[in-house]
Design an enzyme around this catalytic site. Sequence first.
Site, mmCIF file in Angstrom:
data_model
loop_
_atom_site.group_PDB
_atom_site.id
_atom_site.type_symbol
_atom_site.label_atom_id
_atom_site.label_comp_id
_atom_site.label_asym_id
_atom_site.label_seq_id
_atom_site.Cartn_x
_atom_site.Cartn_y
_atom_site.Cartn_z
ATOM 1 N N HIS A 191 0.822 -1.209 0.000
ATOM 2 C CA HIS A 191 0.000 0.000 0.000
ATOM 3 C C HIS A 191 0.856 1.260 0.000
ATOM 4 C CE1 HIS A 191 -3.965 2.019 1.283
ATOM 5 N NE2 HIS A 191 -4.110 1.505 0.087
ATOM 6 N N LYS A 259 -11.109 7.314 19.027
ATOM 7 C CA LYS A 259 -11.030 7.006 17.594
ATOM 8 C C LYS A 259 -11.702 5.649 17.390
ATOM 9 C CE LYS A 259 -8.759 10.185 15.257
ATOM 10 N NZ LYS A 259 -7.325 10.299 15.004
ATOM 11 N N MET A 261 -11.852 2.379 15.634
ATOM 12 C CA MET A 261 -10.860 1.621 14.883
ATOM 13 C C MET A 261 -11.482 0.967 13.645
ATOM 14 S SD MET A 261 -8.058 2.170 16.212
ATOM 15 C CE MET A 261 -7.913 3.474 17.398
ATOM 16 N N GLY A 262 -10.703 0.982 12.558
ATOM 17 C CA GLY A 262 -11.199 0.414 11.307
ATOM 18 C C GLY A 262 -11.919 1.435 10.443
ATOM 19 N N PHE A 263 -11.944 2.688 10.895
ATOM 20 C CA PHE A 263 -12.577 3.763 10.110
ATOM 21 C C PHE A 263 -11.575 4.877 9.841
ATOM 22 C CE2 PHE A 263 -16.159 1.600 11.937
ATOM 23 C CZ PHE A 263 -17.122 1.649 10.934
ATOM 24 N N HIS A 265 -9.004 7.080 6.902
ATOM 25 C CA HIS A 265 -7.756 6.767 6.212
ATOM 26 C C HIS A 265 -7.050 8.057 5.845
ATOM 27 C CE1 HIS A 265 -4.893 4.923 3.469
ATOM 28 N NE2 HIS A 265 -5.174 3.793 4.083
ATOM 29 N N ARG A 274 -9.957 -1.248 -1.052
ATOM 30 C CA ARG A 274 -9.857 -2.688 -0.769
ATOM 31 C C ARG A 274 -11.066 -3.229 -0.014
ATOM 32 N NH1 ARG A 274 -4.431 -1.589 2.500
ATOM 33 N NH2 ARG A 274 -5.896 -0.033 3.287
ATOM 34 N N ASP A 316 -9.014 -2.720 7.550
ATOM 35 C CA ASP A 316 -8.994 -3.430 8.830
ATOM 36 C C ASP A 316 -10.394 -3.712 9.371
ATOM 37 O OD1 ASP A 316 -6.203 -3.580 9.008
ATOM 38 O OD2 ASP A 316 -6.101 -1.508 9.677
ATOM 39 N N ARG A 341 2.346 -8.237 4.458
ATOM 40 C CA ARG A 341 3.003 -6.981 4.077
ATOM 41 C C ARG A 341 4.514 -7.131 3.928
ATOM 42 N NH1 ARG A 341 1.003 -1.723 4.314
ATOM 43 N NH2 ARG A 341 -0.890 -2.702 3.504
HETATM 44 N N1 CMC Z 1 -12.820 7.720 14.538
HETATM 45 C C1 CMC Z 1 -13.260 8.930 14.919
HETATM 46 N N2 CMC Z 1 -12.907 10.059 14.312
HETATM 47 C C2 CMC Z 1 -12.086 9.953 13.265
HETATM 48 C C3 CMC Z 1 -11.594 8.724 12.803
HETATM 49 C C4 CMC Z 1 -11.986 7.577 13.487
HETATM 50 N N3 CMC Z 1 -11.569 6.379 13.115
HETATM 51 N N4 CMC Z 1 -10.787 8.928 11.760
HETATM 52 C C5 CMC Z 1 -10.762 10.237 11.551
HETATM 53 N N5 CMC Z 1 -11.541 10.867 12.465
HETATM 54 C C6 CMC Z 1 -11.782 12.289 12.578
HETATM 55 C C7 CMC Z 1 -10.713 12.905 13.449
HETATM 56 O O1 CMC Z 1 -11.061 12.935 14.796
HETATM 57 C C8 CMC Z 1 -10.635 14.297 12.854
HETATM 58 O O2 CMC Z 1 -11.711 15.053 13.330
HETATM 59 P P1 CMC Z 1 -11.515 16.590 13.718
HETATM 60 O O3 CMC Z 1 -11.081 17.262 12.442
HETATM 61 O O4 CMC Z 1 -12.852 16.996 14.215
HETATM 62 O O5 CMC Z 1 -10.445 16.609 14.762
HETATM 63 C C9 CMC Z 1 -10.867 14.067 11.372
HETATM 64 O O6 CMC Z 1 -11.655 12.882 11.302
HETATM 65 C C10 CMC Z 1 -9.588 13.879 10.584
HETATM 66 O O7 CMC Z 1 -8.882 12.796 11.188
HETATM 67 P P2 CMC Z 1 -7.335 12.705 11.317
HETATM 68 O O8 CMC Z 1 -6.981 11.764 12.425
HETATM 69 O O9 CMC Z 1 -6.708 14.085 11.364
HETATM 70 O O10 CMC Z 1 -6.977 12.116 9.908
HETATM 71 P P3 CMC Z 1 -5.682 11.368 9.574
HETATM 72 O O11 CMC Z 1 -5.568 11.363 8.126
HETATM 73 O O12 CMC Z 1 -4.532 11.886 10.345
HETATM 74 O O13 CMC Z 1 -6.026 9.931 10.205
HETATM 75 C C11 CMC Z 1 -6.217 7.678 10.608
HETATM 76 C C12 CMC Z 1 -6.075 8.764 9.536
HETATM 77 C C13 CMC Z 1 -6.202 6.323 9.923
HETATM 78 C C14 CMC Z 1 -5.017 7.777 11.562
HETATM 79 C C15 CMC Z 1 -7.520 7.901 11.382
HETATM 80 O O14 CMC Z 1 -8.605 7.857 10.488
HETATM 81 C C16 CMC Z 1 -7.702 6.888 12.496
HETATM 82 O O15 CMC Z 1 -7.161 7.071 13.585
HETATM 83 N N6 CMC Z 1 -8.452 5.776 12.239
HETATM 84 C C17 CMC Z 1 -8.615 4.724 13.211
HETATM 85 C C18 CMC Z 1 -7.441 3.755 13.183
HETATM 86 C C19 CMC Z 1 -7.459 2.883 11.947
HETATM 87 O O16 CMC Z 1 -8.472 2.324 11.572
HETATM 88 N N7 CMC Z 1 -6.289 2.730 11.337
HETATM 89 C C20 CMC Z 1 -6.110 1.890 10.140
HETATM 90 C C21 CMC Z 1 -5.713 2.750 8.977
HETATM 91 S S1 CMC Z 1 -5.837 2.037 7.385
HETATM 92 C C22 CMC Z 1 -5.206 0.469 7.294
HETATM 93 C C23 CMC Z 1 -3.945 0.206 8.007
HETATM 94 O O17 CMC Z 1 -2.948 0.900 7.843
HETATM 95 O O18 CMC Z 1 -3.922 -0.732 8.770
#
Ligand code: CMC
Length: 374
Positions: A191, A259, A261-263, A265, A274, A316, A341
């Site tokens: 990825h 946060k 989890m699983g939501f 990107h 995917r 995820d 991976r």
């Molecule tokens: N749950 C709640 N709020 C969320 C989530 C989430 N999963 N993802 C994004 N947001 C909100 C976040 O709080 C923020 O809101 P605000 O602007 O009001 O503060 C906004 O959306 C932007 O989020 P961000 O964290 O600044 O965006 P990012 O691009 O830095 O984060 C991420 C991407 C994957 C770290 C984040 O979406 C996240 O923490 N997700 C949950 C963990 C997860 O599922 N990770 C797997 C990633 S993909 C596959 C892999 O690599 O394994």
Amino acid sequence: MTDPEIHKGLAGVVVDTTNISSVNPQTNSLLYRGYPVQELAAKCSFEEVAWLLWHGELPTPEELADFQKLERGLRRMDDRTRRALDDIPASAHPMDALRTAVSQLGGMDPTLEQPNGILDPELNLSRAVYLFAQLPTIVAYIQRRRRGLEIVESRDDLDYAENFLWLTFGEVPDDVVVDAFRVSLVLYAEHSFNASTFTARVIASTLSDVYSAVTGAIGALKGPLHGGANEAVMHAFDEIGSADRAEAWLDDALAEKRKIMGFGHRVYKNGDSRVPTMRASLETLAEHYDRQDLLDLYNALEQAMGDRKNIKPNLDYPSGPAYNLMGFDTETFTPLFAAARVTGWTAHIFEQYAANSLIRPLSLYTGPAERHLS
Ligand code: CMC
């Protein structure tokens, strides 16, 4: 002097070129060496995808046969690796055990000490194949040890995905299960510049060795914002319990600023390319195991998250419950991701070595101004 622009988390920064994969959020596509990942998941074995990532082309039938023979001959775990794993408490997190085992494999490779032993492309391809063959054995060993089960030896008549399941469960499940597992491996293989791959490239850029780069990548993958999310999804499902509780659980979790989890990107903002493929496999598994309840919970949380935050699932999200249905312990979900991976990581390590520039960004100092000891 104006302050330089800061790109927190390197968001939106293009740091290098790559020939390995392209992630395009506009067209919602992911291509490995030009092939849509959905087509690879539908038609290719995991061995073919690994070959494609390393060599840039799919193998010919002869190349595939030779590669499969080679891989099957490299599956057995060295007794020293087994002892290293046995020294770690069975209750330790499987990612910690896996990280230790890969590091230990590096310590056992005498060719690293040869002249040009770290950078030689042929040696590095052999190391990638060795890691590819060893990781299922190591992950399955960790899983069975956690459960206090006897160790199962590899079977040369089974392909990679079948043998991985055999090593873990002591039986080869039905074709639909093997197929769902194979699909997950293909989807997880690569990825672009995700956090663990970038970690591997940073380490390789110092001209450190493949094992060190993969060990570091495993450390990066463990975190819940990256690979650890597939495990965390299942913990959330366990907390929620059933579909009718999903909305209330989500409201509480969001009120606590958790946060989900699983939501979400960093790259895809309109859904992960995917997810539909993995979700289809999850549906097949739910039907196979008669677990509509799990699918209902999956749908309810996805719907509620869409309504509340308009944030879509990432890979995820379906892979967590899929691995649960297959029978894996929740704590071994991220090691499964790592085993897949390692193909992408090693392809990127080769690319980094081939056109290397030390990765060394700058920072803006915000600490105390110059001061002196009295
Ligand atoms: N749950 C709640 N709020 C969320 C989530 C989430 N999963 N993802 C994004 N947001 C909100 C976040 O709080 C923020 O809101 P605000 O602007 O009001 O503060 C906004 O959306 C932007 O989020 P961000 O964290 O600044 O965006 P990012 O691009 O830095 O984060 C991420 C991407 C994957 C770290 C984040 O979406 C996240 O923490 N997700 C949950 C963990 C997860 O599922 N990770 C797997 C990633 S993909 C596959 C892999 O690599 O394994």
